[in-house]
Design a protein around this motif. Structure first.
Motif, PDB file in Angstrom:
ATOM      1  N   HIS A 133       0.813 -26.414  58.050  1.00 26.69           N
ATOM      2  CA  HIS A 133       0.209 -25.729  56.897  1.00 26.69           C
ATOM      3  C   HIS A 133      -1.304 -25.663  57.126  1.00 26.69           C
ATOM      4  O   HIS A 133      -1.921 -24.616  56.937  1.00 26.69           O
ATOM      5  CB  HIS A 133       0.555 -26.483  55.618  1.00 26.69           C
ATOM      6  CG  HIS A 133      -0.181 -25.988  54.408  1.00 26.69           C
ATOM      7  ND1 HIS A 133      -0.020 -24.720  53.909  1.00 26.69           N
ATOM      8  CD2 HIS A 133      -1.104 -26.601  53.614  1.00 26.69           C
ATOM      9  CE1 HIS A 133      -0.814 -24.573  52.849  1.00 26.69           C
ATOM     10  NE2 HIS A 133      -1.476 -25.684  52.663  1.00 26.69           N
ATOM     11  N   THR A 153       3.288 -29.235  53.097  1.00 21.94           N
ATOM     12  CA  THR A 153       4.063 -29.048  54.320  1.00 21.94           C
ATOM     13  C   THR A 153       5.491 -28.611  54.025  1.00 21.94           C
ATOM     14  O   THR A 153       6.052 -27.751  54.720  1.00 21.94           O
ATOM     15  CB  THR A 153       4.045 -30.352  55.155  1.00 21.94           C
ATOM     16  OG1 THR A 153       2.678 -30.650  55.464  1.00 21.94           O
ATOM     17  CG2 THR A 153       4.836 -30.220  56.439  1.00 21.94           C
ATOM     18  N   ILE A 154       6.086 -29.177  53.002  1.00 21.52           N
ATOM     19  CA  ILE A 154       7.447 -28.775  52.600  1.00 21.52           C
ATOM     20  C   ILE A 154       7.556 -28.866  51.082  1.00 21.52           C
ATOM     21  O   ILE A 154       7.000 -29.784  50.464  1.00 21.52           O
ATOM     22  CB  ILE A 154       8.512 -29.665  53.311  1.00 21.52           C
ATOM     23  CG1 ILE A 154       9.929 -29.214  52.957  1.00 21.52           C
ATOM     24  CG2 ILE A 154       8.319 -31.145  53.009  1.00 21.52           C
ATOM     25  CD1 ILE A 154      11.021 -29.892  53.811  1.00 21.52           C
ATOM     26  N   SER A 158      11.878 -24.822  50.270  1.00 23.17           N
ATOM     27  CA  SER A 158      11.212 -23.961  51.260  1.00 23.17           C
ATOM     28  C   SER A 158      10.157 -24.729  52.045  1.00 23.17           C
ATOM     29  O   SER A 158       9.608 -25.717  51.552  1.00 23.17           O
ATOM     30  CB  SER A 158      10.552 -22.749  50.591  1.00 23.17           C
ATOM     31  OG  SER A 158       9.362 -23.155  49.942  1.00 23.17           O
ATOM     32  N   PRO A 159       9.868 -24.227  53.273  1.00 20.87           N
ATOM     33  CA  PRO A 159       8.735 -24.822  53.997  1.00 20.87           C
ATOM     34  C   PRO A 159       7.422 -24.376  53.375  1.00 20.87           C
ATOM     35  O   PRO A 159       7.388 -23.438  52.575  1.00 20.87           O
ATOM     36  CB  PRO A 159       8.889 -24.237  55.407  1.00 20.87           C
ATOM     37  CG  PRO A 159       9.648 -22.973  55.232  1.00 20.87           C
ATOM     38  CD  PRO A 159      10.514 -23.140  54.009  1.00 20.87           C
ATOM     39  N   ASP A 162       2.359 -21.070  56.272  1.00 22.18           N
ATOM     40  CA  ASP A 162       1.602 -21.249  57.525  1.00 22.18           C
ATOM     41  C   ASP A 162       0.599 -20.116  57.724  1.00 22.18           C
ATOM     42  O   ASP A 162       0.064 -19.931  58.809  1.00 22.18           O
ATOM     43  CB  ASP A 162       2.553 -21.348  58.719  1.00 22.18           C
ATOM     44  CG  ASP A 162       3.396 -20.095  58.900  1.00 22.18           C
ATOM     45  OD1 ASP A 162       3.105 -19.076  58.239  1.00 22.18           O
ATOM     46  OD2 ASP A 162       4.347 -20.128  59.698  1.00 22.18           O
ATOM     47  N   LEU A 172       4.423 -26.284  62.039  1.00 24.25           N
ATOM     48  CA  LEU A 172       4.962 -26.595  60.704  1.00 24.25           C
ATOM     49  C   LEU A 172       6.429 -27.008  60.816  1.00 24.25           C
ATOM     50  O   LEU A 172       6.844 -28.031  60.270  1.00 24.25           O
ATOM     51  CB  LEU A 172       4.816 -25.381  59.788  1.00 24.25           C
ATOM     52  CG  LEU A 172       5.278 -25.592  58.353  1.00 24.25           C
ATOM     53  CD1 LEU A 172       4.272 -26.439  57.574  1.00 24.25           C
ATOM     54  CD2 LEU A 172       5.488 -24.262  57.639  1.00 24.25           C
ATOM     55  N   MET A 173       7.210 -26.207  61.545  1.00 24.21           N
ATOM     56  CA  MET A 173       8.636 -26.510  61.679  1.00 24.21           C
ATOM     57  C   MET A 173       8.844 -27.818  62.442  1.00 24.21           C
ATOM     58  O   MET A 173       9.739 -28.593  62.126  1.00 24.21           O
ATOM     59  CB  MET A 173       9.360 -25.366  62.391  1.00 24.21           C
ATOM     60  CG  MET A 173       9.579 -24.188  61.481  1.00 24.21           C
ATOM     61  SD  MET A 173      10.513 -24.670  59.990  1.00 24.21           S
ATOM     62  CE  MET A 173       9.936 -23.487  58.846  1.00 24.21           C
ATOM     63  N   ILE A 176       8.134 -30.675  60.052  1.00 21.47           N
ATOM     64  CA  ILE A 176       9.209 -30.857  59.075  1.00 21.47           C
ATOM     65  C   ILE A 176      10.430 -31.480  59.749  1.00 21.47           C
ATOM     66  O   ILE A 176      10.950 -32.506  59.296  1.00 21.47           O
ATOM     67  CB  ILE A 176       9.574 -29.497  58.422  1.00 21.47           C
ATOM     68  CG1 ILE A 176       8.410 -29.015  57.534  1.00 21.47           C
ATOM     69  CG2 ILE A 176      10.865 -29.629  57.607  1.00 21.47           C
ATOM     70  CD1 ILE A 176       8.589 -27.609  56.986  1.00 21.47           C
ATOM     71  N   ARG A 177      10.869 -30.863  60.850  1.00 20.91           N
ATOM     72  CA  ARG A 177      12.122 -31.316  61.481  1.00 20.91           C
ATOM     73  C   ARG A 177      11.982 -32.677  62.155  1.00 20.91           C
ATOM     74  O   ARG A 177      12.855 -33.526  62.020  1.00 20.91           O
ATOM     75  CB  ARG A 177      12.558 -30.303  62.548  1.00 20.91           C
ATOM     76  CG  ARG A 177      13.098 -29.022  61.994  1.00 20.91           C
ATOM     77  CD  ARG A 177      13.925 -28.295  63.071  1.00 20.91           C
ATOM     78  NE  ARG A 177      14.441 -27.045  62.541  1.00 20.91           N
ATOM     79  CZ  ARG A 177      13.906 -25.849  62.793  1.00 20.91           C
ATOM     80  NH1 ARG A 177      12.839 -25.750  63.565  1.00 20.91           N
ATOM     81  NH2 ARG A 177      14.434 -24.764  62.263  1.00 20.91           N
ATOM     82  N   GLU A 202      16.988 -31.487  51.610  1.00 18.81           N
ATOM     83  CA  GLU A 202      16.359 -30.416  52.397  1.00 18.81           C
ATOM     84  C   GLU A 202      16.921 -30.282  53.811  1.00 18.81           C
ATOM     85  O   GLU A 202      16.765 -29.242  54.436  1.00 18.81           O
ATOM     86  CB  GLU A 202      14.836 -30.649  52.484  1.00 18.81           C
ATOM     87  CG  GLU A 202      14.124 -30.637  51.140  1.00 18.81           C
ATOM     88  CD  GLU A 202      14.289 -29.309  50.385  1.00 18.81           C
ATOM     89  OE1 GLU A 202      14.292 -28.231  51.021  1.00 18.81           O
ATOM     90  OE2 GLU A 202      14.414 -29.383  49.139  1.00 18.81           O
ATOM     91  N   TYR A 206      17.187 -26.905  57.575  1.00 20.28           N
ATOM     92  CA  TYR A 206      16.426 -26.888  58.818  1.00 20.28           C
ATOM     93  C   TYR A 206      17.295 -27.275  60.031  1.00 20.28           C
ATOM     94  O   TYR A 206      16.772 -27.541  61.094  1.00 20.28           O
ATOM     95  CB  TYR A 206      15.231 -27.836  58.697  1.00 20.28           C
ATOM     96  CG  TYR A 206      14.304 -27.443  57.575  1.00 20.28           C
ATOM     97  CD1 TYR A 206      13.266 -26.539  57.785  1.00 20.28           C
ATOM     98  CD2 TYR A 206      14.503 -27.932  56.280  1.00 20.28           C
ATOM     99  CE1 TYR A 206      12.439 -26.160  56.749  1.00 20.28           C
ATOM    100  CE2 TYR A 206      13.678 -27.563  55.237  1.00 20.28           C
ATOM    101  CZ  TYR A 206      12.647 -26.680  55.471  1.00 20.28           C
ATOM    102  OH  TYR A 206      11.824 -26.294  54.440  1.00 20.28           O
TER     103      TYR A 206
END
Ligand SMILES: [Zn+2]
Length: 207
Positions: A133, A153-154, A158-159, A162, A172-173, A176-177, A202, A206
């Protein structure tokens, strides 16, 4: 205990208090606006706030800091990459939404740091650098409270966005992941602009 107070300036942002109930000392996270309202609550509850922590350097997460500092005079902490955001209204985005907001005196944390209160060792927050982000975005994780302050960030469902300067969709992904969703499944995710969610709620989005 964790208390949530949505505060409204240009945007509405969730501001959080993480308080050690025995000592009534605690952290204030992301005071985006409404300094007087925050100060009133602190006084009413007889809390002693030791540190202001920022999940990232967008003005809607720290807009109340200059006014709070006049009364509280306590350290403000952000990831070491946050310095540019705090000092540059073009980067922290305040310039595009109203008067310029700058903070010149901050302390910096890094990925892997553990933040404690001076008064109590029973309450700690682990710093997890979660860029995407913004470059300086951090997740502040409290294992004791099964909670993570994830900033933007999350969100629930939704994320984060970016699309702002220094945003990066791939990071970002990854954040999160590989970082946030690797926390225990019962971890509550407390974001800057949505209702609470959890790792478990969540994770499937993802996969
Ligand atoms: Zn943001």
């Amino acid at each position: 205990m964790i208390a949530t107070l949505p505060v409204t300036g240009v945007f509405t942002t969730n501001c959080y208090f993480l308080i050690d109930e025995q000592s009534s000392h605690g952290f204030l996270i992301d005071p985006g606006a409404e300094a007087n309202r925050l100060l009133r609550l602190i006084e009413q509850q007889h809390w002693t706030i030791e540190k202001i922590l920022l999940t990232h350097g967008h003005f809607d997460h720290f807009g109340a800091v200059p006014a709070l500092q006049q009364t509280l005079d306590i350290p403000v902490m952000i990831h070491e990459y946050g310095k540019t955001y705090l000092e540059d209204p073009g980067v922290n985005l305040s310039r595009f939404c109203g008067p310029d907001i700058r903070i010149h005196h901050a302390n910096y944390f890094r990925d892997g740091d553990v933040l404690h209160l001076d008064k109590s060792n029973s309450l700690s927050l682990q710093v997890i650098h979660t860029p995407g982000h913004t470059l300086d975005s951090s997740t502040l994780y409290s294992p004791d409270h099964h909670a993570a302050f994830v900033g933007d960030t999350i969100f629930k469902g939704s994320p984060g966005n970016d699309g702002y300067p220094t945003g990066n969709g791939r990071w970002l992904m990854h954040s999160i992941r590989s970082k946030i969703l690797q926390l225990p499944e019962d971890t509550v995710l407390l974001s800057g602009h949505s209702a609470p969610t959890s790792v478990q709620a969540e994770k499937w989005r993802y996969a």
